[in-house]
Design a protein around this motif. Structure first.
Motif, PDB file in Angstrom:
ATOM      1  N   ILE A 203      42.931  29.847  -5.574  1.00 53.43           N
ATOM      2  CA  ILE A 203      42.937  28.401  -5.851  1.00 53.43           C
ATOM      3  C   ILE A 203      41.860  28.084  -6.878  1.00 53.43           C
ATOM      4  O   ILE A 203      40.674  28.195  -6.608  1.00 53.43           O
ATOM      5  N   ARG A 204      42.318  27.726  -8.080  1.00 51.68           N
ATOM      6  CA  ARG A 204      41.412  27.284  -9.149  1.00 51.68           C
ATOM      7  C   ARG A 204      41.677  25.834  -9.524  1.00 51.68           C
ATOM      8  O   ARG A 204      41.081  25.307 -10.462  1.00 51.68           O
ATOM      9  N   SER A 205      42.598  25.215  -8.793  1.00 54.49           N
ATOM     10  CA  SER A 205      42.939  23.813  -8.975  1.00 54.49           C
ATOM     11  C   SER A 205      42.138  22.987  -7.983  1.00 54.49           C
ATOM     12  O   SER A 205      42.128  23.278  -6.793  1.00 54.49           O
ATOM     13  N   SER A 206      41.448  21.968  -8.473  1.00 56.38           N
ATOM     14  CA  SER A 206      40.665  21.110  -7.580  1.00 56.38           C
ATOM     15  C   SER A 206      41.591  20.131  -6.872  1.00 56.38           C
ATOM     16  O   SER A 206      42.572  19.664  -7.457  1.00 56.38           O
ATOM     17  N   PRO A 207      41.310  19.803  -5.608  1.00 56.14           N
ATOM     18  CA  PRO A 207      42.182  18.880  -4.881  1.00 56.14           C
ATOM     19  C   PRO A 207      41.990  17.428  -5.316  1.00 56.14           C
ATOM     20  O   PRO A 207      40.903  17.026  -5.719  1.00 56.14           O
ATOM     21  N   ALA A 208      43.069  16.673  -5.241  1.00 56.19           N
ATOM     22  CA  ALA A 208      43.039  15.223  -5.451  1.00 56.19           C
ATOM     23  C   ALA A 208      43.578  14.584  -4.177  1.00 56.19           C
ATOM     24  O   ALA A 208      44.294  15.241  -3.417  1.00 56.19           O
ATOM     25  N   SER A 209      43.244  13.326  -3.924  1.00 61.63           N
ATOM     26  CA  SER A 209      43.723  12.699  -2.692  1.00 61.63           C
ATOM     27  C   SER A 209      44.304  11.323  -2.943  1.00 61.63           C
ATOM     28  O   SER A 209      43.914  10.619  -3.878  1.00 61.63           O
ATOM     29  N   SER A 210      45.255  10.961  -2.089  1.00 61.66           N
ATOM     30  CA  SER A 210      45.845   9.632  -2.113  1.00 61.66           C
ATOM     31  C   SER A 210      46.505   9.391  -0.760  1.00 61.66           C
ATOM     32  O   SER A 210      47.249  10.253  -0.267  1.00 61.66           O
ATOM     33  N   ASN A 211      46.201   8.250  -0.143  1.00 60.47           N
ATOM     34  CA  ASN A 211      46.833   7.846   1.119  1.00 60.47           C
ATOM     35  C   ASN A 211      46.768   8.928   2.196  1.00 60.47           C
ATOM     36  O   ASN A 211      47.767   9.226   2.867  1.00 60.47           O
ATOM     37  N   GLY A 212      45.597   9.542   2.347  1.00 57.72           N
ATOM     38  CA  GLY A 212      45.414  10.504   3.423  1.00 57.72           C
ATOM     39  C   GLY A 212      46.012  11.871   3.174  1.00 57.72           C
ATOM     40  O   GLY A 212      46.106  12.698   4.091  1.00 57.72           O
ATOM     41  N   VAL A 213      46.414  12.127   1.934  1.00 57.35           N
ATOM     42  CA  VAL A 213      47.020  13.417   1.580  1.00 57.35           C
ATOM     43  C   VAL A 213      46.228  14.042   0.439  1.00 57.35           C
ATOM     44  O   VAL A 213      45.832  13.354  -0.504  1.00 57.35           O
ATOM     45  N   ALA A 214      45.973  15.358   0.532  1.00 59.47           N
ATOM     46  CA  ALA A 214      45.329  16.106  -0.545  1.00 59.47           C
ATOM     47  C   ALA A 214      46.395  16.884  -1.301  1.00 59.47           C
ATOM     48  O   ALA A 214      47.307  17.462  -0.697  1.00 59.47           O
ATOM     49  N   TYR A 215      46.288  16.887  -2.626  1.00 52.30           N
ATOM     50  CA  TYR A 215      47.233  17.582  -3.500  1.00 52.30           C
ATOM     51  C   TYR A 215      46.458  18.597  -4.341  1.00 52.30           C
ATOM     52  O   TYR A 215      45.409  18.271  -4.895  1.00 52.30           O
ATOM     53  N   PHE A 216      46.981  19.809  -4.446  1.00 54.00           N
ATOM     54  CA  PHE A 216      46.315  20.833  -5.252  1.00 54.00           C
ATOM     55  C   PHE A 216      47.332  21.896  -5.643  1.00 54.00           C
ATOM     56  O   PHE A 216      48.430  21.982  -5.075  1.00 54.00           O
ATOM     57  N   GLY A 217      46.969  22.713  -6.628  1.00 55.64           N
ATOM     58  CA  GLY A 217      47.818  23.810  -7.062  1.00 55.64           C
ATOM     59  C   GLY A 217      47.192  25.145  -6.714  1.00 55.64           C
ATOM     60  O   GLY A 217      46.010  25.245  -6.395  1.00 55.64           O
ATOM     61  N   SER A 218      48.022  26.199  -6.759  1.00 59.63           N
ATOM     62  CA  SER A 218      47.557  27.554  -6.478  1.00 59.63           C
ATOM     63  C   SER A 218      48.140  28.504  -7.527  1.00 59.63           C
ATOM     64  O   SER A 218      49.150  28.192  -8.175  1.00 59.63           O
ATOM     65  N   GLU A 219      47.501  29.666  -7.660  1.00 60.60           N
ATOM     66  CA  GLU A 219      48.053  30.666  -8.569  1.00 60.60           C
ATOM     67  C   GLU A 219      49.327  31.300  -8.009  1.00 60.60           C
ATOM     68  O   GLU A 219      49.965  32.109  -8.676  1.00 60.60           O
ATOM     69  N   ASP A 220      49.723  30.903  -6.788  1.00 62.49           N
ATOM     70  CA  ASP A 220      51.012  31.347  -6.239  1.00 62.49           C
ATOM     71  C   ASP A 220      52.182  30.548  -6.825  1.00 62.49           C
ATOM     72  O   ASP A 220      53.319  30.692  -6.396  1.00 62.49           O
ATOM     73  N   ARG A 221      51.876  29.658  -7.801  1.00 60.17           N
ATOM     74  CA  ARG A 221      52.860  28.887  -8.570  1.00 60.17           C
ATOM     75  C   ARG A 221      53.331  27.605  -7.876  1.00 60.17           C
ATOM     76  O   ARG A 221      54.208  26.919  -8.384  1.00 60.17           O
ATOM     77  N   PHE A 222      52.729  27.273  -6.735  1.00 58.73           N
ATOM     78  CA  PHE A 222      53.123  26.063  -6.015  1.00 58.73           C
ATOM     79  C   PHE A 222      52.090  24.954  -6.171  1.00 58.73           C
ATOM     80  O   PHE A 222      50.895  25.209  -6.325  1.00 58.73           O
ATOM     81  N   VAL A 223      52.584  23.712  -6.087  1.00 56.13           N
ATOM     82  CA  VAL A 223      51.745  22.531  -5.879  1.00 56.13           C
ATOM     83  C   VAL A 223      51.915  22.148  -4.410  1.00 56.13           C
ATOM     84  O   VAL A 223      53.042  22.095  -3.907  1.00 56.13           O
ATOM     85  N   TYR A 224      50.801  21.905  -3.717  1.00 55.65           N
ATOM     86  CA  TYR A 224      50.819  21.619  -2.286  1.00 55.65           C
ATOM     87  C   TYR A 224      50.402  20.185  -1.992  1.00 55.65           C
ATOM     88  O   TYR A 224      49.537  19.625  -2.684  1.00 55.65           O
ATOM     89  N   ALA A 225      50.988  19.627  -0.923  1.00 52.83           N
ATOM     90  CA  ALA A 225      50.542  18.362  -0.343  1.00 52.83           C
ATOM     91  C   ALA A 225      50.147  18.644   1.103  1.00 52.83           C
ATOM     92  O   ALA A 225      50.914  19.248   1.856  1.00 52.83           O
ATOM     93  N   VAL A 226      48.921  18.229   1.483  1.00 46.99           N
ATOM     94  CA  VAL A 226      48.364  18.569   2.794  1.00 46.99           C
ATOM     95  C   VAL A 226      47.832  17.310   3.474  1.00 46.99           C
ATOM     96  O   VAL A 226      47.145  16.498   2.839  1.00 46.99           O
ATOM     97  N   ASN A 227      48.126  17.156   4.758  1.00 55.12           N
ATOM     98  CA  ASN A 227      47.579  16.060   5.547  1.00 55.12           C
ATOM     99  C   ASN A 227      46.068  16.286   5.713  1.00 55.12           C
ATOM    100  O   ASN A 227      45.651  17.303   6.263  1.00 55.12           O
ATOM    101  N   ILE A 228      45.256  15.345   5.217  1.00 48.93           N
ATOM    102  CA  ILE A 228      43.799  15.527   5.236  1.00 48.93           C
ATOM    103  C   ILE A 228      43.246  15.543   6.666  1.00 48.93           C
ATOM    104  O   ILE A 228      42.297  16.264   6.974  1.00 48.93           O
ATOM    105  N   ALA A 229      43.855  14.772   7.571  1.00 51.67           N
ATOM    106  CA  ALA A 229      43.355  14.696   8.949  1.00 51.67           C
ATOM    107  C   ALA A 229      43.554  16.006   9.698  1.00 51.67           C
ATOM    108  O   ALA A 229      42.687  16.428  10.468  1.00 51.67           O
TER     109      ALA A 229
END
Length: 333
Positions: A149-175
């Protein structure tokens, strides 16, 4: 979360170099301003607090390896990661260590602070995204991906978004740290997503820039270029501004991805643009800092340095602050 927009008044005309501070090693970290200080890391293993007026060192803290990621300031503390695999919390006034948290990989990302949950979220090259208590340095949760993971996370409405070198963009519940969705690209994602109006904007090494529905993870539109997107976008008033390794800076319609203008530089653009009112600032591998009219894409001025500029410029105190890979930090106005 970062949108690339600064609320500070812009520097429309370049009059002088105010100061230069030398670290002796590459400065890939983007300067962060707080009070009368400029905070940034260097590849000489030090995190610096510099005087905003003249660049003299207030204090410096030695980690055990390069500090090439970003810095976050929260509640009088400085948070940053290092290639020594640790996330650090220091007192901003003195540089005294509050705590450090160990991962199993280099950390080259910006920490994301979630104030209402007392969390700092950061990705590591060990493939995990970590959520850590800002006060204690204790792990709250971690999420595993299949790539560094070289992509820094961003957040909006309780969700963190980030990218990975596995070629995916992820959305994660922050709680909870539970994955909400993942979006597949065809290249590593090392840029930081920007989330505006329920849309996630991020580019990939697959030479494509994506707009993704933030709630569902469904693609809205794509823009194809001739180079990888390592730069994080700035999204301001319905326009996406992003640098590309094809030596261009692009302005795209945020609704449909239509290109509004492009600006040709002399090198790859890894630096993420910063916008202040009608001026866009961006660094470049051609060693120039550019100031452009963000509506037309026309050059207002440029400042030539002795090293590549890969971090984001920061605006404040009627100056522009940025580092170079030759080992300098500059303040210009």
């Amino acid at each position: 979360s970062r949108t690339g927009e600064s609320k500070q008044p812009p520097v429309r005309t370049l009059t002088e170099l105010v100061w230069t501070a030398k670290t002796g090693a590459a400065v890939k970290s983007s300067p962060v301003l707080s009070g009368d200080s400029v905070f940034l890391g260097s590849n000489n293993d030090y995190l610096y607090s510099l005087d905003i007026q003249n660049g003299t060192v207030n204090w410096k803290f030695k980690a055990r390896s390069d500090i090439s990621g970003g810095v976050a300031i929260h509640n009088g503390n400085v948070f940053f990661g290092s290639d020594d695999r640790h996330l650090y919390s220091l007192e901003a006034m003195s540089g005294a260590l509050n705590w450090k948290f160990k991962t199993k990989g280099h950390i080259v990302t910006w920490p994301l602070i979630v104030p209402d949950r007392d969390l700092v979220i950061i990705g590591s090259k060990d493939r995990f995204l970590y959520a850590v208590n800002t006060n204690t340095g204790q792990e709250k949760w971690k999420l595993r991906t299949a790539g560094a993971i070289r992509s820094s996370p961003a957040s909006s409405n309780g969700v963190a978004y980030f990218g990975s070198e596995d070629r995916f963009v992820y959305a994660v519940n922050i709680a909870t740290g539970q994955e909400k969705w993942r979006f597949k690209t065809t290249g590593g994602v090392t840029a930081t997503p920007v989330v505006v109006n329920d849309t996630v904007y991020v580019g990939s090494w697959d030479k494509t820039f994506y707009a993704i529905n933030a709630k569902t993870g469904v693609e809205k539109w794509t823009f194809k270029s001739k180079g990888a997107f390592l730069s994080s976008a700035a999204v301001v008033q319905g326009t996406v501004y992003v640098g590309c390794f094809d030596k261009q800076v692009y302005a795209l319609n945020a609704q449909n991805g239509e290109m509004l203008w492009q600006f040709v530089t002399g090198g790859g653009v890894v630096s993420s643009p910063t916008v202040a009112e009608d001026v866009l600032y961006v660094g470049c591998d051609d060693k120039n800092l550019y100031a452009l009219n963000r509506k037309t894409g026309l050059e207002l001025w440029k400042f030539k340095t002795h090293g590549k500029i890969t971090g984001s410029p920061t605006i404040g105190n009627k100056m522009v602050f940025f580092g170079t890979e030759e080992g300098s930090v500059h303040a210009v106005k």
